[in-house]
Design a protein around this motif. Structure first.
Motif, mmCIF file in Angstrom:
data_model
loop_
_atom_site.group_PDB
_atom_site.id
_atom_site.type_symbol
_atom_site.label_atom_id
_atom_site.label_comp_id
_atom_site.label_asym_id
_atom_site.label_seq_id
_atom_site.Cartn_x
_atom_site.Cartn_y
_atom_site.Cartn_z
ATOM 1 N N ALA A 1 0.823 -1.206 0.000
ATOM 2 C CA ALA A 1 0.000 0.000 0.000
ATOM 3 C C ALA A 1 0.860 1.259 0.000
ATOM 4 N N MET A 2 1.976 1.248 0.736
ATOM 5 C CA MET A 2 2.876 2.403 0.761
ATOM 6 C C MET A 2 3.505 2.625 -0.618
ATOM 7 N N THR A 3 3.850 1.532 -1.278
ATOM 8 C CA THR A 3 4.403 1.634 -2.628
ATOM 9 C C THR A 3 3.373 2.199 -3.591
ATOM 10 N N TYR A 4 2.148 1.674 -3.515
ATOM 11 C CA TYR A 4 1.069 2.149 -4.379
ATOM 12 C C TYR A 4 0.711 3.598 -4.065
ATOM 13 N N ALA A 5 0.876 4.008 -2.795
ATOM 14 C CA ALA A 5 0.552 5.391 -2.419
ATOM 15 C C ALA A 5 1.441 6.375 -3.161
ATOM 16 N N GLU A 6 2.737 6.052 -3.286
ATOM 17 C CA GLU A 6 3.623 6.932 -4.051
ATOM 18 C C GLU A 6 3.230 6.962 -5.518
ATOM 19 N N LEU A 7 2.938 5.786 -6.083
ATOM 20 C CA LEU A 7 2.555 5.722 -7.484
ATOM 21 C C LEU A 7 1.236 6.456 -7.727
ATOM 22 N N GLY A 8 0.273 6.251 -6.823
ATOM 23 C CA GLY A 8 -1.033 6.868 -6.999
ATOM 24 C C GLY A 8 -1.002 8.372 -6.839
ATOM 25 N N ALA A 9 -0.205 8.868 -5.894
ATOM 26 C CA ALA A 9 -0.101 10.309 -5.706
ATOM 27 C C ALA A 9 0.620 10.964 -6.886
ATOM 28 N N ARG B 1 7.142 15.237 -9.781
ATOM 29 C CA ARG B 1 6.510 15.654 -8.531
ATOM 30 C C ARG B 1 5.986 14.423 -7.797
ATOM 31 N N ARG B 2 6.462 14.220 -6.585
ATOM 32 C CA ARG B 2 6.047 13.093 -5.749
ATOM 33 C C ARG B 2 5.529 13.638 -4.421
ATOM 34 N N PRO B 3 4.227 13.886 -4.315
ATOM 35 C CA PRO B 3 3.681 14.426 -3.064
ATOM 36 C C PRO B 3 3.918 13.509 -1.876
ATOM 37 N N TYR B 4 4.009 12.203 -2.163
ATOM 38 C CA TYR B 4 4.299 11.222 -1.102
ATOM 39 C C TYR B 4 5.414 10.314 -1.593
ATOM 40 N N ARG B 5 6.398 10.089 -0.761
ATOM 41 C CA ARG B 5 7.481 9.163 -1.065
ATOM 42 C C ARG B 5 7.446 8.021 -0.057
ATOM 43 N N VAL B 6 7.486 6.797 -0.562
ATOM 44 C CA VAL B 6 7.387 5.641 0.311
ATOM 45 C C VAL B 6 8.560 5.625 1.283
ATOM 46 N N TRP B 7 8.244 5.474 2.550
ATOM 47 C CA TRP B 7 9.276 5.389 3.576
ATOM 48 C C TRP B 7 10.033 4.069 3.413
ATOM 49 N N GLY B 8 11.351 4.130 3.624
ATOM 50 C CA GLY B 8 12.144 2.908 3.547
ATOM 51 C C GLY B 8 12.527 2.496 2.155
ATOM 52 N N LEU C 1 11.660 -1.412 1.448
ATOM 53 C CA LEU C 1 10.290 -1.895 1.632
ATOM 54 C C LEU C 1 9.630 -2.308 0.314
ATOM 55 N N PRO C 2 9.736 -1.501 -0.761
ATOM 56 C CA PRO C 2 9.189 -1.997 -2.029
ATOM 57 C C PRO C 2 9.854 -3.280 -2.497
ATOM 58 N N ALA C 3 11.166 -3.406 -2.260
ATOM 59 C CA ALA C 3 11.865 -4.623 -2.675
ATOM 60 C C ALA C 3 11.378 -5.836 -1.892
ATOM 61 N N ILE C 4 11.119 -5.659 -0.597
ATOM 62 C CA ILE C 4 10.577 -6.759 0.213
ATOM 63 C C ILE C 4 9.227 -7.193 -0.339
#
Length: 470
Positions: free
Chosen positions: A70-78, A402-409, A413-416
């Motif tokens: 979800a965190m990965t998708y949040a960056e992509l979606g934003a 422009r990345r309003p949100y960047r996935v933490w880690g 975390l995306p690699a995991i």
């Protein structure tokens, strides 16, 4: 204004209106994820691992894996807040063919079969009540049908009609009834912990003949991933979210935290009332627990909560599924009729109607549609894995986007998530080789359809705004 946007505005139909706030977006995440799974999977999980500690470990690992996704998708979606979600992200990195095959899989197999499975599950849940005994009867006529199938078809078209009237009405429905669903789940948990016959000693009980080992734990983990499934559906309606750069990350990440808390609380409540052996022996552990707490009335309360939960999840499934072929049609990658927006209700009306029609066909003619849906389960994780890999490509190719949100880690975390998705994909293939191969064939059947579409609409497809190709 970018050249891609200028070209898009001249060649594409109007956008769907951005009318969803953060609270409605969160309700889509929570309401779509929480269906019947939380009330059912404790049994399978206990049979797989045999102890409370390992059950909770599976819930935690499954929740964290879903959160990383979800965190990965949040960056992509934003960054790319457009209708279609994963279709958009995949097209920007892997091109038209991969994006089309994703759309084809969801349009032709996964979403209609999921809708059919959910509606029949609703009918079976309501069959718990004597007033709905008629659902098990057969319909008079030349075609062998159960009333439960007719009921499922009716519910499918009712929710489709609600979405036809516009996403704002459907999302308001989602918000109200998701809130009610959360309240009912908290009441179920509270009633279990309030009963005097419950005991924390049940948490130390074990099931001697559980599958156990890594095999058992992986099976329990897959059960949790099934229960958490649906968190990605919000990205499919991202084109209708107001302030997506803020609302999408809040809804995706906050929604998963809410779901995780409710899942853990419900599981703890069931284990407080029932020892491990009884959880493993009951098809509906939550119903069995409330029967201990409050007799038949308690069991009926849980059945009602299950029915409401399934009903709300259905709304989110229908809402999100219709946006994928709509997005492809706007890009000249599917039949253009699917890009039609109802001028009065501002909904993707053609896409909604065809989706409901495909679900109806499954309900009428495919008695084993659940097995049919299983053929595409591995495809979900194939596309989850591929979608998550796009974040690395976007970071490399468009470092200044422009990345309003960047996935933490990042990138860990995306690699995991990618590695774990690959493991789930491998496990699905290994455990159901025949079904997975048939599912692969169903996906590849989209290639001749794509060739037909290209012949009908010659020339380049519409550019993707904000992508590495744009």
């Amino acid at each position: 204004m970018s050249q891609a946007h200028s070209t898009r505005s001249k060649t594409q139909p109007a956008d769907l209106p951005r009318v969803l706030g953060a609270s409605q977006a969160t309700a889509i995440v929570v309401g779509t994820i929480i269906g019947s799974g939380i009330f059912l999977v404790p049994r399978e999980m206990m049979q797989d691992v045999g102890s409370s500690a390992l059950v909770y470990l599976a819930w935690i690992v499954g929740g964290l894996l879903s959160l990383f996704g979800a965190m990965t998708y949040a960056e992509l979606g934003a960054m790319l807040p457009y209708a279609g979600g994963e279709y958009v992200y995949l097209r920007g990195v892997y091109g038209d063919t991969t994006a089309f095959l994703y759309m084809w899989t969801w349009f032709a197999v996964a979403k209609p079969a999921s809708i059919a499975a959910v509606t029949v599950g609703l009918a079976r849940t309501l069959g718990f009540f004597p007033a709905f005994n008629w659902l098990s009867g057969t319909v008079p006529g030349p075609i062998h049908l159960f009333w439960s199938q007719v009921f499922a078809i009716g519910v499918t078209w009712f929710i489709t009609g609600l979405n036809y009237l516009g996403i704002k009405k459907a999302a308001d429905f989602q918000l109200v009834f998701t809130s009610l669903k959360v309240i009912l789940i908290l009441i179920v948990a509270g009633l279990c912990f309030a009963v005097s016959s419950g005991s924390f000693s049940n948490f130390s009980t074990r099931l001697p003949h559980a599958v156990g080992g890594l095999t058992g734990f992986m099976a329990a983990l897959i059960a949790t991933l099934w229960a958490y499934d649906g968190w990605n559906d919000l990205t499919m309606v991202a084109g209708e979210v107001k302030r997506p750069e803020r609302s999408l990350p809040i809804a995706l990440i906050g929604g998963l935290f809410i779901v995780g808390f409710l899942f853990m609380a419900t599981n703890a409540a069931i284990q407080y009332v029932l020892p491990a052996a009884e959880i493993a022996a009951n098809d509906r552990p939550a119903v069995a627990a409330l029967r201990v707490v409050a007799g038949p009335a308690g069991a009926g309360f849980v059945a009602a909560a299950m029915a409401l939960s399934i009903f709300v999840a259905l709304n989110g499934t229908i809402m999100s599924g219709a946006r994928i072929p709509f997005a492809a049609a706007r890009d000249r990658l599917f039949f253009r009729q699917f890009a039609h927006i109802n001028p009065r209700w501002q909904s993707p009306s053609t896409s909604l109607i065809i989706q409901a029609t495909l679900s109806t066909i499954l309900l009428l003619f495919l008695s084993s549609f659940q097995q049919f849906f299983d053929l595409a389960v591995f495809a979900e994780w194939l596309f989850y894995m591929l979608t998550a890999t796009t974040i690395f490509a976007y970071r490399k190719r468009r470092p200044d986007a422009r990345r309003p949100y960047r996935v933490w880690g990042y990138p860990v975390l995306p690699a995991i998530f990618v590695v774990c998705a690959a493991a789930v994909l491998f496990s699905s293939y290994a455990s159901n080789l025949k079904g997975s191969l048939l599912g692969t064939v169903l996906i590849l059947l989209g290639i001749p359809v794509l060739l037909l579409v290209k012949r009908l609409y010659p020339g380049p497809s519409a550019p993707l705004e904000g992508s590495p190709q744009g």
